[in-house]
Write an enzyme that holds these catalytic residues in place. Structure first.
Site, PDB file in Angstrom:
ATOM      1  N   HIS A 162      54.409  14.202 -22.855  1.00  0.00           N
ATOM      2  CA  HIS A 162      53.303  13.727 -23.710  1.00  0.00           C
ATOM      3  C   HIS A 162      53.753  12.641 -24.687  1.00  0.00           C
ATOM      4  O   HIS A 162      52.910  11.987 -25.304  1.00  0.00           O
ATOM      5  CB  HIS A 162      52.677  14.888 -24.495  1.00  0.00           C
ATOM      6  CG  HIS A 162      52.055  15.939 -23.627  1.00  0.00           C
ATOM      7  ND1 HIS A 162      51.045  15.649 -22.739  1.00  0.00           N
ATOM      8  CD2 HIS A 162      52.316  17.261 -23.479  1.00  0.00           C
ATOM      9  CE1 HIS A 162      50.712  16.766 -22.085  1.00  0.00           C
ATOM     10  NE2 HIS A 162      51.465  17.744 -22.519  1.00  0.00           N
ATOM     11  N   ASP A 198      53.406  19.214 -14.047  1.00  0.00           N
ATOM     12  CA  ASP A 198      53.032  20.090 -15.168  1.00  0.00           C
ATOM     13  C   ASP A 198      51.507  20.290 -15.159  1.00  0.00           C
ATOM     14  O   ASP A 198      50.763  19.422 -14.693  1.00  0.00           O
ATOM     15  CB  ASP A 198      53.468  19.431 -16.487  1.00  0.00           C
ATOM     16  CG  ASP A 198      53.296  20.330 -17.697  1.00  0.00           C
ATOM     17  OD1 ASP A 198      54.290  20.933 -18.126  1.00  0.00           O
ATOM     18  OD2 ASP A 198      52.154  20.435 -18.215  1.00  0.00           O
ATOM     19  N   HIS A 200      49.559  20.070 -17.575  1.00  0.00           N
ATOM     20  CA  HIS A 200      48.933  19.080 -18.459  1.00  0.00           C
ATOM     21  C   HIS A 200      49.294  17.666 -18.017  1.00  0.00           C
ATOM     22  O   HIS A 200      50.436  17.399 -17.648  1.00  0.00           O
ATOM     23  CB  HIS A 200      49.385  19.303 -19.901  1.00  0.00           C
ATOM     24  CG  HIS A 200      49.172  20.705 -20.390  1.00  0.00           C
ATOM     25  ND1 HIS A 200      50.145  21.684 -20.317  1.00  0.00           N
ATOM     26  CD2 HIS A 200      48.081  21.289 -20.941  1.00  0.00           C
ATOM     27  CE1 HIS A 200      49.674  22.815 -20.815  1.00  0.00           C
ATOM     28  NE2 HIS A 200      48.416  22.618 -21.197  1.00  0.00           N
ATOM     29  N   ASP A 287      53.965  25.561 -15.899  1.00  0.00           N
ATOM     30  CA  ASP A 287      52.779  26.189 -16.483  1.00  0.00           C
ATOM     31  C   ASP A 287      51.582  26.196 -15.531  1.00  0.00           C
ATOM     32  O   ASP A 287      50.471  26.568 -15.920  1.00  0.00           O
ATOM     33  CB  ASP A 287      52.403  25.558 -17.834  1.00  0.00           C
ATOM     34  CG  ASP A 287      52.489  24.044 -17.850  1.00  0.00           C
ATOM     35  OD1 ASP A 287      52.639  23.451 -16.761  1.00  0.00           O
ATOM     36  OD2 ASP A 287      52.394  23.450 -18.937  1.00  0.00           O
TER      37      ASP A 287
HETATM   38  C1  OKP Z   1      52.722  20.745 -23.383  1.00  0.00           C
HETATM   39  B1  OKP Z   1      53.186  20.668 -21.925  1.00  0.00           B
HETATM   40  C2  OKP Z   1      46.919  25.854 -26.784  1.00  0.00           C
HETATM   41  C3  OKP Z   1      47.139  24.556 -27.517  1.00  0.00           C
HETATM   42  C4  OKP Z   1      47.747  23.555 -26.594  1.00  0.00           C
HETATM   43  C5  OKP Z   1      49.185  21.568 -26.660  1.00  0.00           C
HETATM   44  C6  OKP Z   1      49.616  21.866 -25.286  1.00  0.00           C
HETATM   45  C7  OKP Z   1      50.840  21.080 -24.943  1.00  0.00           C
HETATM   46  C8  OKP Z   1      51.380  21.347 -23.578  1.00  0.00           C
HETATM   47  N1  OKP Z   1      46.500  26.885 -27.652  1.00  0.00           N
HETATM   48  N2  OKP Z   1      48.310  22.471 -27.313  1.00  0.00           N
HETATM   49  O1  OKP Z   1      52.500  19.749 -21.138  1.00  0.00           O
HETATM   50  O2  OKP Z   1      53.283  21.904 -21.239  1.00  0.00           O
HETATM   51 ZN    ZN Z   2      52.113  21.607 -19.734  1.00  0.00          ZN
END
Ligand code: OKP
Ligand code: ZN
Length: 370
Positions: A162, A198, A200, A287
């Site tokens: 990110h 990932d 995200h 994840d």
């Molecule tokens: C980082 B990576 C959930 C809040 C989520 C940010 C997520 C970041 C993910 N309660 N806030 O890509 O695994």
């Molecule tokens: Zn993630």
């Protein structure tokens, strides 16, 4: 497969993050990397530490002013008030549309907002040391590939995908995968592919390479209409300028099944092969696992073996860089499953190659007379 760890990661252990106005325990914890490291050792994998300083590559990936901010952030925070040593800095204002981000304010909180995409990036005294160690691991992995290593796994945190050239976000400070890709180019490669699996979308990585054709970025992730990071990762983002056609987003609806996910992986792998990449960097988020506490895809542990197997089928040198994955207890097994699935197919390929009946699946770039 060699695994590189950065023991320094433990110095980044924030006390909390904010979720809907409340302090909650951080998802991104030292226990994550420790769980994977333990499982690697248990399964007899070679574990080593970083040996390359990423400083020069970091300057190619991140802006000068952002690196300067990160290096001094804790010192500046304490300078406001020594009592801040027990507190986590927290941004309060962000340069959204119509506000200027070209001039760096002097106020610490204003600078923190300038360099943050969200409030989810808890910063502590040891953050820089941990983030730098992870970037060093990524640069070290590139050096190992250059020396002929077939694949390296970076068991590192904090994650990186990110983080953009000029900002942190989503638990990420330095973009380790971008460092790996840039270091491979610096080591003499002309074309690299970066596949982000990932849950995200890797908005930081996409933005770093969006105008470039030397690094193809492909990502499979939860649809940003409903999933973090919300403001990037749609399928119409294809790259721009020189980079037009070198960005492929494959968003999937929240709750997608493993079979939908592997269909997207097939599309992703075919695009990577068509790029004529000489090496692959994988932003390995775990994840996508069904039991992940903050994600909704439905992969099981055995699916991570299948992921490793499919990636080995690309027959490319690979750097795996750990990103997310928050079901800490199962993280070790899932990471090692990727590695072992990969090694299994790679050994089969070696046997076929020695027997003289192996066909390279990666399309060779046209016009490259070799
Ligand atoms: C980082 B990576 C959930 C809040 C989520 C940010 C997520 C970041 C993910 N309660 N806030 O890509 O695994
Ligand atoms: Zn993630």
């Amino acid at each position: 497969m060699i695994a590189i760890t950065s023991p320094q990661h433990r110095s980044h252990a924030p006390a909390f993050e904010i979720f809907r106005g409340n302090r909650v325990a951080c998802h991104e914890t030292p226990a994550r990397a420790d769980a994977i490291e333990n499982q690697l050792a248990l399964c007899g994998h070679t574990v080593t530490t970083a040996h390359v300083d990423s400083r020069e590559v970091l300057r190619q990936v991140h802006s000068e002013r952002y690196l300067r901010f990160l290096v001094h952030a804790w010192r500046d925070w304490i300078a406001l008030d020594p009592a801040n040593a027990d507190l986590q800095p927290f941004p309060a204002v962000w340069p959204v549309r119509t506000l200027r981000s070209d001039i760096e304010p002097q106020n610490f909180t204003a600078r923190l907002g300038l360099y943050s995409m969200d409030n989810g990036c808890a910063l502590v005294e040891g953050t820089w040391a941990a983030a730098k160690a992870a970037a060093d691991a990524a640069a070290s992995a590139a050096a190992l590939l250059r020396q002929g290593e077939r694949a390296v796994f970076c068991c590192t945190r904090p994650p990186g995908h990110h983080a953009g050239a000029d900002f942190m976000g989503g638990y990420c400070f330095l973009n380790n995968a971008a460092v790996a890709a840039q270091a491979l180019l610096g080591g003499g490669l002309a074309r690299v592919a970066l596949l982000d699996v990932d849950y995200h979308h890797g908005n930081g990585t996409q933005s770093i390479f969006y105008h470039r054709s030397d690094v193809l970025f492909v990502s499979i992730h939860g649809d940003p209409l409903t999933e973090y990071p919300f403001y990037l990762g749609h399928s119409d983002e294809c790259g721009a300028g020189e980079g037009d056609g070198f960005n492929l987003n494959l968003p999937l609806p929240a709750g997608s099944s493993a079979s939908a996910w592997f269909a997207a992986l097939e599309t992703a792998c075919q695009r990577v092969a068509a790029h004529g990449a000489q090496a692959l960097v994988v932003s390995l988020g775990l994840d996508t696992f069904a039991q992940d506490p903050i994600s909704t895809f439905l992969l099981q542990s055995k699916d991570f073996t299948r992921l490793g197997q499919r990636l080995a089928g690309l027959y490319l040198p690979v750097i795996f860089v750990l990103e997310g994955g928050y079901a800490a207890a199962e993280l070790g097994v899932n990471a090692v499953n990727v590695i072992e699935g990969f090694e299994q197919v790679w050994l089969q390929q070696e046997a076929q190659r020695l027997a003289g009946n192996f066909v390279q699946p990666t399309k060779q770039p046209s016009g490259g007379a070799v």
